[in-house]
Design a protein around this motif. Structure first.
Motif, PDB file in Angstrom:
ATOM      1  N   PHE A 220       0.879  -1.167   0.000  1.00 45.46           N
ATOM      2  CA  PHE A 220       0.000   0.000   0.000  1.00 45.46           C
ATOM      3  C   PHE A 220       0.916   1.216   0.000  1.00 45.46           C
ATOM      4  N   ASN A 221       0.864   2.009  -1.075  1.00 49.77           N
ATOM      5  CA  ASN A 221       1.833   3.082  -1.282  1.00 49.77           C
ATOM      6  C   ASN A 221       1.136   4.442  -1.335  1.00 49.77           C
ATOM      7  N   PRO A 222       0.980   5.091  -0.177  1.00 49.27           N
ATOM      8  CA  PRO A 222       0.239   6.346  -0.116  1.00 49.27           C
ATOM      9  C   PRO A 222       1.141   7.575  -0.161  1.00 49.27           C
ATOM     10  N   SER A 223       0.536   8.700  -0.497  1.00 49.47           N
ATOM     11  CA  SER A 223       1.180   9.985  -0.290  1.00 49.47           C
ATOM     12  C   SER A 223       1.498  10.142   1.186  1.00 49.47           C
ATOM     13  N   TYR A 224       2.658  10.742   1.502  1.00 48.29           N
ATOM     14  CA  TYR A 224       3.019  10.833   2.920  1.00 48.29           C
ATOM     15  C   TYR A 224       2.080  11.737   3.699  1.00 48.29           C
ATOM     16  N   GLY A 225       1.276  12.524   2.986  1.00 46.48           N
ATOM     17  CA  GLY A 225       0.318  13.380   3.673  1.00 46.48           C
ATOM     18  C   GLY A 225      -0.791  12.630   4.379  1.00 46.48           C
ATOM     19  N   ILE A 226      -1.008  11.360   4.032  1.00 44.03           N
ATOM     20  CA  ILE A 226      -2.054  10.587   4.708  1.00 44.03           C
ATOM     21  C   ILE A 226      -1.473   9.460   5.564  1.00 44.03           C
ATOM     22  N   VAL A 227      -0.163   9.467   5.737  1.00 39.83           N
ATOM     23  CA  VAL A 227       0.475   8.438   6.564  1.00 39.83           C
ATOM     24  C   VAL A 227       0.357   8.808   8.036  1.00 39.83           C
ATOM     25  N   THR A 228      -0.134   7.885   8.821  1.00 36.87           N
ATOM     26  CA  THR A 228      -0.179   8.017  10.283  1.00 36.87           C
ATOM     27  C   THR A 228       0.293   6.707  10.892  1.00 36.87           C
ATOM     28  N   GLU A 229       0.570   6.722  12.177  1.00 32.92           N
ATOM     29  CA  GLU A 229       0.948   5.484  12.854  1.00 32.92           C
ATOM     30  C   GLU A 229      -0.158   4.447  12.734  1.00 32.92           C
ATOM     31  N   GLN A 230      -1.416   4.894  12.783  1.00 35.82           N
ATOM     32  CA  GLN A 230      -2.536   3.959  12.698  1.00 35.82           C
ATOM     33  C   GLN A 230      -2.599   3.318  11.316  1.00 35.82           C
ATOM     34  N   VAL A 231      -2.389   4.113  10.268  1.00 35.68           N
ATOM     35  CA  VAL A 231      -2.403   3.562   8.909  1.00 35.68           C
ATOM     36  C   VAL A 231      -1.298   2.518   8.753  1.00 35.68           C
ATOM     37  N   GLU A 233       0.112   0.764  11.085  1.00 34.99           N
ATOM     38  CA  GLU A 233      -0.273  -0.407  11.888  1.00 34.99           C
ATOM     39  C   GLU A 233      -1.326  -1.240  11.162  1.00 34.99           C
ATOM     40  N   ASP A 234      -2.315  -0.569  10.575  1.00 32.17           N
ATOM     41  CA  ASP A 234      -3.381  -1.292   9.868  1.00 32.17           C
ATOM     42  C   ASP A 234      -2.825  -2.032   8.654  1.00 32.17           C
ATOM     43  N   VAL A 235      -1.926  -1.389   7.909  1.00 33.07           N
ATOM     44  CA  VAL A 235      -1.320  -2.033   6.742  1.00 33.07           C
ATOM     45  C   VAL A 235      -0.536  -3.270   7.161  1.00 33.07           C
ATOM     46  N   HIS A 236       0.282  -3.133   8.190  1.00 30.87           N
ATOM     47  CA  HIS A 236       1.091  -4.262   8.650  1.00 30.87           C
ATOM     48  C   HIS A 236       0.231  -5.393   9.207  1.00 30.87           C
ATOM     49  N   SER A 237      -0.890  -5.035   9.819  1.00 34.33           N
ATOM     50  CA  SER A 237      -1.767  -6.071  10.386  1.00 34.33           C
ATOM     51  C   SER A 237      -2.373  -6.954   9.310  1.00 34.33           C
ATOM     52  N   LEU A 238      -2.406  -6.436   8.074  1.00 35.97           N
ATOM     53  CA  LEU A 238      -2.941  -7.197   6.944  1.00 35.97           C
ATOM     54  C   LEU A 238      -1.839  -7.884   6.143  1.00 35.97           C
ATOM     55  N   ASP A 239      -0.635  -7.931   6.714  1.00 37.77           N
ATOM     56  CA  ASP A 239       0.510  -8.572   6.066  1.00 37.77           C
ATOM     57  C   ASP A 239       0.880  -7.876   4.759  1.00 37.77           C
ATOM     58  N   MET A 240       0.632  -6.572   4.706  1.00 37.97           N
ATOM     59  CA  MET A 240       1.114  -5.763   3.592  1.00 37.97           C
ATOM     60  C   MET A 240       2.256  -4.885   4.079  1.00 37.97           C
ATOM     61  N   GLN A 241       2.951  -4.300   3.106  1.00 40.06           N
ATOM     62  CA  GLN A 241       3.993  -3.332   3.411  1.00 40.06           C
ATOM     63  C   GLN A 241       3.581  -1.966   2.877  1.00 40.06           C
ATOM     64  N   ILE A 242       4.236  -0.935   3.383  1.00 42.17           N
ATOM     65  CA  ILE A 242       3.853   0.420   3.028  1.00 42.17           C
ATOM     66  C   ILE A 242       5.074   1.199   2.552  1.00 42.17           C
ATOM     67  N   GLY A 243       4.944   1.779   1.356  1.00 41.20           N
ATOM     68  CA  GLY A 243       5.981   2.633   0.797  1.00 41.20           C
ATOM     69  C   GLY A 243       5.372   3.975   0.446  1.00 41.20           C
ATOM     70  N   SER A 244       5.940   5.050   0.947  1.00 43.69           N
ATOM     71  CA  SER A 244       5.297   6.354   0.810  1.00 43.69           C
ATOM     72  C   SER A 244       6.076   7.280  -0.115  1.00 43.69           C
ATOM     73  N   TRP A 245       5.366   8.195  -0.756  1.00 50.07           N
ATOM     74  CA  TRP A 245       5.890   9.112  -1.764  1.00 50.07           C
ATOM     75  C   TRP A 245       5.373  10.515  -1.517  1.00 50.07           C
ATOM     76  N   THR A 246       5.912  11.526  -2.208  1.00 47.52           N
ATOM     77  CA  THR A 246       7.245  11.559  -2.800  1.00 47.52           C
ATOM     78  C   THR A 246       8.078  12.465  -1.916  1.00 47.52           C
ATOM     79  N   VAL A 247       9.167  11.948  -1.380  1.00 47.65           N
ATOM     80  CA  VAL A 247       9.994  12.698  -0.440  1.00 47.65           C
ATOM     81  C   VAL A 247      10.924  13.640  -1.189  1.00 47.65           C
ATOM     82  N   ARG A 248      10.820  14.928  -0.809  1.00 53.08           N
ATOM     83  CA  ARG A 248      11.687  15.947  -1.406  1.00 53.08           C
ATOM     84  C   ARG A 248      12.304  16.849  -0.337  1.00 53.08           C
ATOM     85  N   SER A 249      12.251  16.395   0.916  1.00 54.90           N
ATOM     86  CA  SER A 249      12.867  17.161   2.004  1.00 54.90           C
ATOM     87  C   SER A 249      13.344  16.201   3.082  1.00 54.90           C
TER      88      SER A 249
END
Length: 276
Positions: A220-231, A233-249
């Motif tokens: 599950f690859n979201p914009s970092y603007g919607i990344v939270t600890e809960q998100v 945790e929820d992604v990992h609980s479903l045996d998925m991994q999370i990669g976030s975009w796009t880092v420019r700082s």
């Protein structure tokens, strides 16, 4: 799912931090940084013209774990690597990708807009990128606007199968798109290749939405603007991994380290890899 694979394990548990306190968090250690996959967005796009060989070569030199590429199709049916659905922004030409032949696109200068030292860089084909980099660096393949190119999923699958990349091991391959239906199709065509979905809205990160996504995707690859600890945790609980975009700082990179994501997609690979 049988194609799950683990990256980014073993990150130390961080303190719970509010979004407003992230800026004051301690910088992650080199050890913590090494646990996160460093994905060079369109190559090292901050330093070289995006989606070109120059950009991908630089990303490899900067020790990125993956290069992220965008795949579309020319008028004459060739798979090409370019982000926009037109060539106007990143070349000296104009027109829609799907209205230009491969020969026409190859005649364009895709580098000078970034600097004179990149004059003559071409729009690469998908096959050129696969042949040059598979086995050397991971490849995160984004299907860009696949709804514009009926049958592109089969073409991408065939190109990977021809190179025995439909069962990636050391040659790390991931597929992703904003088009969830396209990714469902790719999951059927390439059942052993990890699938990712790109997300930009909080509505796509609810427990219900994530559960549905997990039926066919490993990332599950979201914009970092919607990344939270809960998100996370929820992604990992479903045996998925999370990669976030796009880092420019550096601040965005540090925030994602604190959130304990599995991958950071960045224009600046040196912001993620402690060896740079």
């Amino acid at each position: 799912m049988n194609k799950k694979f683990l990256v980014g394990t073993g990150i130390a548990v961080s303190l719970l931090l509010s979004p407003f306190s992230q800026a004051f968090a301690e910088e992650p250690s080199a050890g913590e940084k090494k646990q996160v996959e460093n994905i060079a967005h369109r190559g090292a796009a901050a330093y070289a013209p995006e989606n070109t060989i120059a950009s991908y070569d630089l990303a490899v030199d900067m020790k990125a774990d993956y290069i992220e590429i965008d795949v579309q199709r020319s008028k004459d049916g060739e798979l090409v690597v370019i982000h926009d659905t037109s060539v106007d922004r990143t070349t000296d030409g104009s027109g829609k990708v799907g209205d230009l032949t491969l020969e026409e696109m190859k005649s364009l200068d895709a580098g000078s807009w970034k600097g004179e030292q990149f004059a003559g860089e071409e729009i690469p084909t998908f096959e050129e990128v696969l042949d040059r980099y598979h086995g050397k660096v991971g490849i995160l393949i984004e299907m860009k606007s696949p709804e514009l190119y009926p049958g592109i999923e089969e073409q991408v699958a065939d190109a990977l199968k021809e190179r025995h990349l439909d069962t990636p091991q050391n040659e790390k391959i991931i597929l992703q798109s904003f088009n969830f239906d396209s990714m469902k199709k790719m999951d059927q065509l390439l059942p052993k290749v990890p699938i990712g979905v790109l997300a930009w809205s909080q509505s796509q990160a609810t427990p219900e939405a994530l559960k549905e996504i997990s039926e066919y995707a490993e990332w599950f690859n979201p914009s970092y603007g919607i990344v939270t600890e809960q998100v996370v945790e929820d992604v990992h609980s479903l045996d998925m991994q999370i990669g976030s975009w796009t880092v420019r700082s550096h601040e965005a990179a540090d925030f994602l380290f604190d959130m304990e994501v599995d991958a950071i997609i960045t224009d600046y690979p040196d912001y993620v890899d402690p060896r740079n």
